[in-house]
Design an enzyme around this catalytic site. Sequence first.
Site, PDB file in Angstrom:
ATOM      1  N   CYS A   1      -2.837  -7.237   3.530  1.00 46.32           N
ATOM      2  CA  CYS A   1      -3.016  -6.592   2.215  1.00 46.32           C
ATOM      3  C   CYS A   1      -2.753  -7.556   1.073  1.00 46.32           C
ATOM      4  O   CYS A   1      -3.444  -7.535   0.048  1.00 46.32           O
ATOM      5  CB  CYS A   1      -2.103  -5.374   2.098  1.00 46.32           C
ATOM      6  SG  CYS A   1      -0.344  -5.755   2.217  1.00 46.32           S
TER       7      CYS A   1
ATOM      8  N   HIS B   1       3.634  -2.830   0.323  1.00 46.00           N
ATOM      9  CA  HIS B   1       2.177  -2.913   0.414  1.00 46.00           C
ATOM     10  C   HIS B   1       1.612  -3.487  -0.884  1.00 46.00           C
ATOM     11  O   HIS B   1       2.079  -3.157  -1.962  1.00 46.00           O
ATOM     12  CB  HIS B   1       1.636  -1.491   0.661  1.00 46.00           C
ATOM     13  CG  HIS B   1       0.177  -1.437   0.936  1.00 46.00           C
ATOM     14  ND1 HIS B   1      -0.426  -2.202   1.910  1.00 46.00           N
ATOM     15  CD2 HIS B   1      -0.821  -0.719   0.366  1.00 46.00           C
ATOM     16  CE1 HIS B   1      -1.728  -1.933   1.922  1.00 46.00           C
ATOM     17  NE2 HIS B   1      -1.991  -1.050   0.995  1.00 46.00           N
TER      18      HIS B   1
ATOM     19  N   ASN C   1      -7.477  -0.060  -2.466  1.00 47.34           N
ATOM     20  CA  ASN C   1      -6.697  -0.355  -1.264  1.00 47.34           C
ATOM     21  C   ASN C   1      -7.548  -1.157  -0.294  1.00 47.34           C
ATOM     22  O   ASN C   1      -8.746  -1.365  -0.531  1.00 47.34           O
ATOM     23  CB  ASN C   1      -6.225   0.973  -0.643  1.00 47.34           C
ATOM     24  CG  ASN C   1      -5.006   0.778   0.239  1.00 47.34           C
ATOM     25  OD1 ASN C   1      -4.556  -0.331   0.476  1.00 47.34           O
ATOM     26  ND2 ASN C   1      -4.478   1.880   0.732  1.00 47.34           N
TER      27      ASN C   1
END
Length: 193
Positions: A4, A141, A161
């Site tokens: 990520c 994240h 995302n």
Amino acid sequence: CGGCWAFSVVGSIESAYAMKGNVLEELSIQQVIDCSYNNNGCNGGSTVSALNWLNQTHVKLVRYSKYPFKAQTGLCHYFSRSDFGVSITGYAAFDFSGHEEKMMEILVEWGPLVAIVDAVSWQDYLGGIIQYHCSSGEPNHAVLITGFDTTGSIPYWIVRNSWGRSWGIDGYAHVKIGSNVCGIADEVSAVFV
Ligand SMILES: *[C@@H]1O[C@H](CO)[C@@H](O)[C@H](O)[C@H]1NC(C)=O
């Protein structure tokens, strides 16, 4: 692949490059995963370490198609100077908690922002505006904040995302602006190209 951190950093560079009047190029996430030092590839990494590496080495990120995503950490590939690539000229890191109006201004001026959030509760997100249930409080994240909408009764960030387009709202989430929901304003970065 726990990449990520690389997805968000590369997304911010793609956007900053396009906002400078260039065409939108898809750049290599795998290059960042394989080559960024002080990070652990698919086992996780830090956006600020990746930005430091990009800022110090001026490495050029090549096109996604030239160095495609493999969802596992590999050996770093090197390219010649003449190959197309985008390097950054600098970046800035901010703590906007309590100052999300300022964060909106910076987004408009500099483009999409890298942010670190507590996304434990996001696994089950189907849509709507995230306003509660970020219980752990620990950032875990990295995402890319691409915009915001203040026209409704609850203003929200538009958050890209890296969990695929079937997640959330076509791969995006909406997160309430103004109360540092999920720590979204705590660790924010912007790049210059
Ligand atoms: C990026 O690199 C430049 C020049 O090497 C340096 O002056 C600057 O402080 C660096 N930026 C950050 C945020 O570390």
